[in-house]
Design a protein around this motif. Structure first.
Motif, PDB file in Angstrom:
ATOM      1  N   TYR A 159      -1.124   9.418   5.246  1.00  0.00           N
ATOM      2  CA  TYR A 159      -2.255   9.034   4.381  1.00  0.00           C
ATOM      3  C   TYR A 159      -1.947   9.485   2.970  1.00  0.00           C
ATOM      4  O   TYR A 159      -1.089  10.357   2.762  1.00  0.00           O
ATOM      5  N   ASP A 160      -2.645   8.899   2.024  1.00  0.00           N
ATOM      6  CA  ASP A 160      -2.362   9.214   0.628  1.00  0.00           C
ATOM      7  C   ASP A 160      -2.761  10.656   0.354  1.00  0.00           C
ATOM      8  O   ASP A 160      -3.883  11.067   0.663  1.00  0.00           O
ATOM      9  N   GLN A 206       0.832  -1.213   0.000  1.00  0.00           N
ATOM     10  CA  GLN A 206       0.000   0.000   0.000  1.00  0.00           C
ATOM     11  C   GLN A 206       0.860   1.253   0.000  1.00  0.00           C
ATOM     12  O   GLN A 206       1.052   1.872   1.050  1.00  0.00           O
ATOM     13  N   PRO A 207       1.410   1.636  -1.140  1.00  0.00           N
ATOM     14  CA  PRO A 207       2.193   2.859  -1.193  1.00  0.00           C
ATOM     15  C   PRO A 207       1.288   4.086  -1.055  1.00  0.00           C
ATOM     16  O   PRO A 207       0.149   4.083  -1.534  1.00  0.00           O
ATOM     17  N   LEU A 208       1.782   5.091  -0.360  1.00  0.00           N
ATOM     18  CA  LEU A 208       1.017   6.325  -0.153  1.00  0.00           C
ATOM     19  C   LEU A 208       1.855   7.507  -0.617  1.00  0.00           C
ATOM     20  O   LEU A 208       2.991   7.679  -0.172  1.00  0.00           O
ATOM     21  N   VAL A 257      -6.866  10.719   8.409  1.00  0.00           N
ATOM     22  CA  VAL A 257      -7.425  10.799   7.057  1.00  0.00           C
ATOM     23  C   VAL A 257      -7.477  12.268   6.669  1.00  0.00           C
ATOM     24  O   VAL A 257      -7.496  13.140   7.541  1.00  0.00           O
ATOM     25  N   PRO A 258      -7.508  12.555   5.364  1.00  0.00           N
ATOM     26  CA  PRO A 258      -7.461  13.967   4.948  1.00  0.00           C
ATOM     27  C   PRO A 258      -8.664  14.753   5.452  1.00  0.00           C
ATOM     28  O   PRO A 258      -8.526  15.859   5.966  1.00  0.00           O
ATOM     29  N   VAL A 259      -9.850  14.177   5.314  1.00  0.00           N
ATOM     30  CA  VAL A 259     -11.082  14.852   5.712  1.00  0.00           C
ATOM     31  C   VAL A 259     -11.947  13.811   6.417  1.00  0.00           C
ATOM     32  O   VAL A 259     -12.097  12.697   5.911  1.00  0.00           O
ATOM     33  N   PRO A 260     -12.485  14.131   7.578  1.00  0.00           N
ATOM     34  CA  PRO A 260     -13.322  13.140   8.269  1.00  0.00           C
ATOM     35  C   PRO A 260     -14.506  12.719   7.403  1.00  0.00           C
ATOM     36  O   PRO A 260     -15.084  13.561   6.710  1.00  0.00           O
ATOM     37  N   PRO A 261     -14.875  11.450   7.424  1.00  0.00           N
ATOM     38  CA  PRO A 261     -16.079  11.019   6.690  1.00  0.00           C
ATOM     39  C   PRO A 261     -17.303  11.764   7.209  1.00  0.00           C
ATOM     40  O   PRO A 261     -17.295  12.271   8.337  1.00  0.00           O
ATOM     41  N   ALA A 262     -18.343  11.820   6.384  1.00  0.00           N
ATOM     42  CA  ALA A 262     -19.557  12.562   6.753  1.00  0.00           C
ATOM     43  C   ALA A 262     -20.059  12.096   8.115  1.00  0.00           C
ATOM     44  O   ALA A 262     -20.063  10.907   8.416  1.00  0.00           O
TER      45      ALA A 262
END
Lengths: 1018, 104
Positions: free
Chosen positions: A124-125, A49-51, A296-301
């Motif tokens: 994270y990616d 899993q490269p990021l 994560v870049p942005v929290p899930p809804a």
């Protein structure tokens, strides 16, 4: 591989992953070719899993399981930041939460977050990080010129240099200093993410999931206790993730996997990863911050970014581990110098080799593990420099070059170490080529949580560190956190503490056997300082060994003074690395022992907590809960403008088409009431049912006037004092039955008055047979006022109800039947001065009642009115309200002195008779009219005599409530004025320096409208 | 801090309101024979204003406004916040005595 004076860099071992891009499983767009320092095997990263990520715009690749720091190490990046004061180039120093150097700005836009530790940031990616505190670039930072001036930028420099002129501090010095010295910049925009707060309860809270914590959680969990296991990292294991060794005869990784399986199978253990316990509070309450979506870049809804936990635990086992201590020697801050334990973490956990020729500088046995780890991973050890001069027994077999002595210089460039100078006891020096210097100055038990209740850590010579002193009730510290560093001791202590805590909570199950590990010896001979150049103690705040000594010479010997004078330990890492070294240097300088020198006071939070997390959802319009009146939605549909009064939203006025401002709407509403009929929702008033045979006596003791003689079916205005004799609250109380009163309070005091009533009933007069029930929310109550009120009510009430003056006199109260059969309470009371009734129905009928009032009054042009018109009408009538009941006025000040009964005791009676509260020159309620009728009055304007110079000596009072009176056609006011009652007719000045206004006004009676009261009795 | 309410069980500090020292007793404004107490104002002055600043165990009034609306008499160490006893006020529901909370 151990003969090491050769040049590094040209002999890359085969173990390095030189061409991972050849791996066909990777997406073509991502190349891992940048990972020059990645090991080809091992570690807890997922090479499948490269990021992709960027640092200062440069594209790089890491793997899932990496932190930003480990990905930077794998990519051969050494220079990651600039220091706070001198702008010195700095590299990654640690692999954990204590990191002082590798602070970056993460994310962008409104989510930009400064001072984020690269060592705890999960990769994270698409992660984008920027270095801080440099311009124009990290490599070429013009402010690094500060470093040249470092001889003058010593401790206390700002205090000495910018002493005067003092007025320049705020305007010039401080802003300039803050611009030059500083870390990252906040986004300046509102945080788009949301945060939440939660509670958790358990028998045993285990803090940390290293060997001690896991052993404790397993023991307590097996025994059957409700366990919460909190771990700051994303994975369980603590140091086990970074070390080699065996537990119960298995490699640690295998044992760890088994422990995790067992924990997952135990339903009574709740595992909370990414959760740092940051504070200890009274009653076994612990504060913890869960970084729910920082990875994560942005929290899930609908998910929060972070969650603030309050964990209530009967017992806590704190296995917070220890933090390795740097050595203080010249050049110890150059990028490429790293904590020895961090080197092991990067190699063993992240499969990233921090250097091609690793040198080790240690004063203790534990540092030697790093030499072992480097060699095990196929790396080269340039030399081991042990200040004690000999290799520990256990590492005698290691084929590494051993040098007795100290590192006295670190040579290299802005982003690298090239060589070190080693000085032996005889002063002879030699140069060693190396690109990574690992250092170990011993370990500091992580005592923070034990010290938040003023427990003082205790110095232990055997480990050359502070160990926990007295812990808060219910807490024990175990393992490395308690100063016992061997794996065997950690497992043993953790297990025992978990078992004991579970038993103390009543758990009956078997805790099983403690896991067994290696009982290695921890031997250390302290080395606090190597002379010969700038040696850093606090890396982030650029505090050097000589700064500490300077502080001592200038008299700042106490640890608290040392901290503030040098800023030692005040950086974002809060001294996790630096404090003990600083204290030791101060001890050396003063000739005291380190134990006597002591530590500064520890205070929460241990880990950074975002203000957003402390606020949770209580922000903006959700700052507090809102209370809506029973007719709120009906009023909203009619376009009412609402005003916030405490927690309530109340209709302020009801604008109609064509009205240009609030004054026009309010004036229309007042005139509609005075000339016809209107109604207003007054459900916000506090309402209390007072029942019982002693209800009358109870009220007599509460109010200045008497209620025991009130006839059933009648209402009476009452005034309450505080025990100090000043006015507390007012309202109308009705007697519905012999043993049943219905008491009302003002809107503002509804809650406090209920508390006061309960105090009187439960504490002062428990002998009285009386019960109180708050019914504020149970009743929808409307005031119906105006000459047509009775006509409206005739349409609303059953025809059998007699509403005539004889059948329903002023201040009468009774239950009536409405058309359709519903029962309602009707009170003939008036706040507006008009013929008025209040009608009460169960709150759920509030909206229907508003509609029915509109229908019943349609033929008379019924007008709903808001709090503003209500206020205008009460000022016209001279009724006092909040601005006059302001905590400084007596009953007599309000013109209500005659209500004070002489025949009974009541709350405030004795103190109301005090000299100052009965003085003849008190400020009392009067009316105020402008002499020039076109002038607008302003509340807060001061009353001063004509011709007097404005000032405190001539100030005679102030305007409390003002309004435009539609009935009089000009502005009027109520005011508190010295000797006001004797001065009706006198012309004085209303002086308002705040708004630059000054006008002549006339003192009048406070009752402007219908002084005889004929209208409300008619 | 957590207070073990005799009616509701152990609850968090935010549910309670602090009043202060429980020791002062409200004086009588009238003597038993109905005559006004001449020194009433002095007695009330002490009652309203004079408080000891206790370092150690203190009995205090707390109000459980976020729960059962009972007034409680709490014995608390003001230096450690240890709660040693919680009693309901004499007029608060059925009178009963509880031990301090297990984790106080």
């Amino acid at each position: 591989m151990s003969r090491t004076s050769q040049i590094s860099g040209d002999a890359a071992p085969l173990a390095f992953n030189d061409n991972p891009a050849a791996d066909s499983r990777q997406p073509r767009s991502i190349s891992t070719g940048t990972q020059s320092h990645r090991l080809s095997s091992g570690g807890q990263i997922d090479r499948k899993q490269p990021l992709g990520f960027t640092f200062d715009g440069k594209k790089m690749v890491g793997f899932a399981g990496d932190t930003l720091a480990s990905a930077l190490v794998a990519n051969g990046i050494k220079l990651v930041g600039r220091s706070f004061k001198y702008h010195r180039p700095r590299g990654i120093l640690t692999a954990g939460a204590e990191e002082p150097n590798a602070l970056v700005e993460l994310r962008g836009g409104a989510r930009r977050e400064p001072n984020t530790r690269a060592t705890t940031t999960e990769l994270y990616d698409g992660l984008a990080a920027e270095s801080q505190n440099r311009w124009p670039s990290l490599r070429h930072d013009v402010m690094a010129v500060n470093s040249l001036f470092s001889p003058i930028f010593v401790a206390g420099f700002y205090y000495k240099t910018f002493m005067w002129p003092a007025k320049l501090w705020e305007k010039l010095y401080e802003p300039a200093i803050r611009r030059a010295a500083g870390l990252g910049k906040a986004s300046g925009a509102a945080d788009p993410d949301h945060y939440e707060k939660a509670w958790a309860h358990c028998d045993v809270l285990v803090v940390g999931s290293g060997p001690s914590g896991l052993a404790a959680a397993l023991a307590a969990g097996r025994a059957g206790a409700r366990v919460i296991l909190a771990e700051e990292d994303s994975r369980l294991g603590g140091r086990l993730l970074s070390e080699n060794g065996e537990i119960d005869g298995k490699p640690v990784a295998e044992w760890l996997a088994g422990a995790q399986r067992e924990i997952a199978a135990l339903a009574n253990i709740r595992v909370m990863t990414r959760t740092a316990v940051f504070g200890v509070y009274d009653g076994g309450t612990y504060g913890a911050i869960e970084r729910v979506n920082d990875h994560v870049p942005v929290p899930p809804a609908h998910q929060p970014r972070q969650r603030l936990w309050r964990i209530v635990a009967k017992h806590a086992v704190v296995a917070a581990g220890a933090i390795e201590r740097p050595l203080v020697f010249p050049g110890n801050d150059r990028p490429g110098v790293m904590m020895a334990s961090a080197v092991r973490s990067y190699i063993n956990r992240f499969a990233a080799m921090p250097g091609r020729q690793v040198a080790l500088f240690t004063n203790n046995d534990d540092g030697w593990r790093t030499a072992e780890a480097v060699q095990r991973a196929g790396g080269a050890v340039a030399a081991v420099i042990d200040s004690r001069g000999a290799a520990p027994e256990r590492y005698r077999g290691l084929s590494a070059k051993l040098l007795g002595g100290v590192v006295s210089a670190v040579n290299g460039g802005v982003d690298c170490v090239r060589s070190i100078v080693v000085r032996d006891a005889g002063g002879r020096t030699q140069q060693i080529e190396t690109d990574c210097l690992a250092m170990s100055g011993g370990w500091n038990p992580n005592v923070a949580l034990s010290s938040f209740h003023r427990g003082r850590p205790v110095w232990r010579d055997d480990i050359a560190a502070f160990a926990p002193g007295q812990c808060p009730p219910g807490m024990v510290m175990v393992g490395a956190a308690s100063g016992d560093f061997s794996l065997a001791a950690c497992l043993r202590e953790g297990h025992a503490a978990g078992e004991d805590a579970a038993k103390a909570c009543g758990a009956k199950g078997k805790a099983g056997e403690a896991p067994k590990g290696d009982d290695e010896v921890f031997a250390i001979k302290p080395l606090w300082h190597v002379e010969g150049g700038k040696a850093f103690v606090d890396f982030q705040h650029d505090v050097t060994a000589s700064d500490v000594k300077l502080a001592q010479r200038e008299g700042f010997e106490s640890v608290e003074h040392l901290k503030r004078y040098t800023t030692l330990g005040m950086a974002t890492d809060q001294g996790k690395l630096s404090n003990v070294n600083g204290l030791a240097l101060m001890a050396e300088a003063t000739g005291r022992s380190i134990g006597d020198t002591g530590t500064t006071i520890y205070r929460p939070p241990y880990a950074p907590v975002a203000i957003g997390a402390l606020a949770g959802h209580h922000r903006d319009e959700n700052f507090h809960a809102w209370r809506l009146t029973p007719s709120h939605h009906w009023a909203a549909e009619r376009g009412a403008v609402f005003v916030d009064t405490g927690l309530w939203k109340r209709a302020q006025w009801y604008p109609i088409d064509g009205e240009k401002d609030w004054l026009e709407s309010v004036t229309r509403e007042v005139l509609a009431v005075r000339n016809g009929v209107g109604f207003c929702d007054v459900s916000t008033l506090g309402k209390v049912d007072v029942r019982g045979p002693d209800a009358g006596i109870f009220l007599d003791r509460l109010y200045i006037n008497t209620f025991s003689n009130l006839a059933v079916g009648k209402a009476r205005y009452g005034l309450m004092l505080r025990e100090d004799g000043l006015v507390y609250d007012d309202g109308t109380t009705s007697r519905l039955a012999e043993d049943h009163y219905f008491l009302t309070t003002t809107t503002a005091k509804a809650g406090p008055a209920m508390q006061h009533l309960e105090y009187c009933r439960q504490v002062l007069w428990p002998e009285l047979d009386v019960q109180l029930t708050s019914v504020t929310d149970q009743w929808a109550q409307f005031s119906i006022a105006g000459p047509n009120t009775r006509d409206l009510l005739k349409n609303l009430c059953d025809p059998s109800e007699d509403l005539s003056n004889e059948g329903f006199p002023f201040m009468g109260v009774r239950e009536v039947s409405l058309r359709g059969g519903m029962r309602a309470r009707l009170y003939r009371i008036s706040f507006s001065g008009e013929m008025a009734f209040e009608i009460g129905v169960p709150a759920r009928y509030g909206e229907a009642m508003a509609e029915n009032l509109m229908r019943a009054g349609a033929e008379f042009g019924v007008t709903p009115y808001g709090t503003e018109a209500l206020g205008v009408m009460r000022i016209e009538k001279g009724h006092v309200a909040g601005p006059e009941l302001n905590g400084t006025t007596t009953a007599d000040d309000l013109g209500l002195g005659k209500m004070m009964s002489k025949k009974k005791d009541y709350i405030g009676r004795a103190m109301a008779g005090r000299e100052a509260l009965t003085a003849p020159d008190r400020q009392v309620v009067v009316g105020i009219k402008p002499v020039n009728k076109t002038n607008r009055l302003r509340s807060g304007a001061h009353i001063i005599p004509k011709g007097a110079a404005p000032g405190p000596e001539t100030d005679q009072g102030y305007l409390t409530s003002v309004c435009y009176s539609p009935m009089l056609g000009h502005w009027i006011a109520l005011a508190l004025v010295e000797r006001g009652r004797e001065r009706h007719g006198e012309i004085v000045r209303a002086y308002d320096p705040l708004r630059g206004e000054d006008m002549d006004v006339e003192i009048t009676s406070p009752v402007f409208y219908d002084p005889e009261g004929g209208r409300q009795r008619g | 801090m957590r207070i073990a309410c005799p009616f509701c069980g152990e609850r968090e500090l935010g549910e309670f309101t602090y009043l202060g020292d429980a020791a002062p007793k409200r004086p009588m404004a009238f003597a038993a024979d109905g005559a006004e107490q001449p020194e009433a104002q002095d007695l009330f002055f002490d009652y309203v204003y004079l408080r000891d600043n206790v370092a150690g165990d203190m009995t205090e009034r707390w109000y459980h406004g976020g729960g059962c609306r009972s007034w409680l008499t709490v014995t608390r160490n003001t230096t450690t916040h240890e709660i040693k006893a919680v009693h309901a006020a004499p007029g608060a529901g059925a009178q009963k005595r509880t031990k301090a909370g297990a984790t106080s």
